[in-house]
Motif scaffolding. Structure first.
Motif, short mmCIF file in Angstrom:
data_model
loop_
_atom_site.label_atom_id
_atom_site.label_comp_id
_atom_site.label_asym_id
_atom_site.label_seq_id
_atom_site.Cartn_x
_atom_site.Cartn_y
_atom_site.Cartn_z
N UNK A 13 0.82 -1.20 0.00
CA UNK A 13 0.00 0.00 0.00
C UNK A 13 0.85 1.24 0.00
N UNK A 14 0.22 2.36 -0.26
CA UNK A 14 0.93 3.64 -0.21
C UNK A 14 1.23 4.02 1.23
N UNK A 15 0.32 3.65 2.15
CA UNK A 15 0.46 3.97 3.58
C UNK A 15 0.73 5.46 3.77
N UNK A 16 -0.22 6.25 3.31
CA UNK A 16 -0.05 7.71 3.25
C UNK A 16 -1.19 8.44 3.97
N UNK A 17 -1.33 8.25 5.31
CA UNK A 17 -0.48 7.48 6.20
C UNK A 17 -1.07 6.10 6.50
N UNK A 18 -0.26 5.25 7.14
CA UNK A 18 -0.75 3.97 7.64
C UNK A 18 -1.71 4.25 8.80
N UNK A 19 -2.74 3.41 8.94
CA UNK A 19 -3.73 3.65 10.01
C UNK A 19 -4.16 2.34 10.66
N UNK A 20 -5.01 2.46 11.66
CA UNK A 20 -5.45 1.32 12.45
C UNK A 20 -6.12 0.24 11.57
N UNK A 59 9.20 9.36 4.68
CA UNK A 59 8.17 9.62 5.70
C UNK A 59 7.22 8.43 5.82
N UNK A 60 6.78 7.90 4.69
CA UNK A 60 5.81 6.79 4.71
C UNK A 60 6.45 5.53 5.30
N UNK A 61 7.73 5.32 5.00
CA UNK A 61 8.45 4.16 5.54
C UNK A 61 8.58 4.29 7.07
N UNK A 62 9.00 5.45 7.54
CA UNK A 62 9.17 5.66 8.98
C UNK A 62 7.85 5.46 9.72
N UNK A 63 6.76 6.01 9.18
CA UNK A 63 5.45 5.86 9.83
C UNK A 63 5.03 4.39 9.88
N UNK A 64 5.34 3.64 8.83
CA UNK A 64 4.98 2.22 8.80
C UNK A 64 5.78 1.43 9.83
N UNK A 65 7.06 1.76 9.97
CA UNK A 65 7.88 1.11 11.00
C UNK A 65 7.33 1.44 12.38
N UNK A 66 7.00 2.69 12.62
CA UNK A 66 6.46 3.09 13.92
C UNK A 66 5.17 2.36 14.24
N UNK A 193 2.51 7.45 15.22
CA UNK A 193 2.32 7.99 13.87
C UNK A 193 1.69 9.37 13.95
N UNK A 194 0.72 9.53 14.84
CA UNK A 194 0.10 10.85 15.03
C UNK A 194 1.14 11.89 15.40
N UNK A 195 2.02 11.56 16.36
CA UNK A 195 3.06 12.50 16.78
C UNK A 195 4.01 12.82 15.63
N UNK A 196 4.37 11.81 14.86
CA UNK A 196 5.30 12.01 13.75
C UNK A 196 4.69 12.95 12.70
N UNK A 197 3.42 12.73 12.38
CA UNK A 197 2.74 13.55 11.37
C UNK A 197 2.81 15.02 11.75
N UNK A 198 2.49 15.33 13.00
CA UNK A 198 2.47 16.73 13.41
C UNK A 198 3.87 17.30 13.62
N UNK A 199 4.80 16.46 14.06
CA UNK A 199 6.19 16.91 14.21
C UNK A 199 6.77 17.31 12.86
#
Length: 208
Positions: A13-20, A59-66, A193-199
């Motif tokens: 997936x694109x995971x833009x962003x990944x979600x629950x 960004x998408x990779x880091x969020x997916x790892x998190x 992921x929420x924190x990363x998005x806003x950071x």
């Protein structure tokens, strides 16, 4: 011999962003099919989306790892991000077969909407021979998957499966719109992921 194969899920997936919703679906399929591991594969250059409308790969990779690090049965692969050109699933599966050998059996996990588009996928007949597909269904969507299975005939009935998963009306598009409109995304994405998005200031002012 077949039962001795290692079972690996592929959650692309694109995971833009990944979600629950992504995580719940992957875990449900993992349990139902006895998968040893689920590999999350963020798309590098999705052929159906111009790069201008996709968040940079890192960004998408880091969020997916998190999002996945707390589940020991989940892992993240950068295979599509490391490869140039369009991110065709057939190329990804062939590369994973090289990495894991013929003692692995692959299950590509996706949603009903994506299953509906399978006839348009690049080299889809060969892809169905290389891996199984599991469509996560919502109430009232079984007929859509049945139609696709019938479209592919015998190989469809053997290689395309369905699994009812918890009904979560979540989409990455909606999350991006919520951020743009200043609405909460709490509990829709993992807290990290929420924190990363806003950071990182992601999705601010984006409408697509």
């Amino acid at each position: 011999m077949e039962q001795n194969k290692r079972k690996l899920g592929i959650m692309g997936g694109t995971f833009d962003p990944i979600h629950i919703g992504h995580l719940v679906t992957a875990e449900a399929v993992r349990i139902e099919y006895g998968l040893d591991k689920v590999l999350f594969v963020p798309a590098g250059h999705p052929p159906h989306k111009p790069d201008a409308f996709v968040t940079p790969m890192l960004h998408r990779y880091i969020m997916t790892v998190m999002a996945t690090y707390s589940n020991p049965s989940f892992a993240v692969s950068s295979i599509e991000m490391d490869r140039s050109g369009p991110s065709y699933t057939i190329d990804t599966v062939k590369e994973l077969i090289k990495q894991y050998g013929d003692q692995a059996e692959f299950y590509f996990i996706t949603g009903t909407d994506t299953i509906h588009e399978l006839p348009t996928w690049h080299n889809i007949t060969e892809l169905l021979e290389l891996c199984r597909f599991v469509g996560a269904t919502r109430p009232g969507c079984n007929s859509m998957i049945d139609t696709i299975i019938e479209h592919f005939g015998m190989i469809g009935s053997q290689r395309i499966h369905r699994l009812a998963t918890p009904e979560l009306e979540i989409s990455s598009t909606d999350i991006r719109e919520r951020i743009r409109d200043g609405r909460s995304i709490k509990y829709i994405v993992p807290e990290s992921v929420e924190h990363y998005i806003f950071k990182e200031g992601l999705y601010q002012g984006r409408s697509k």
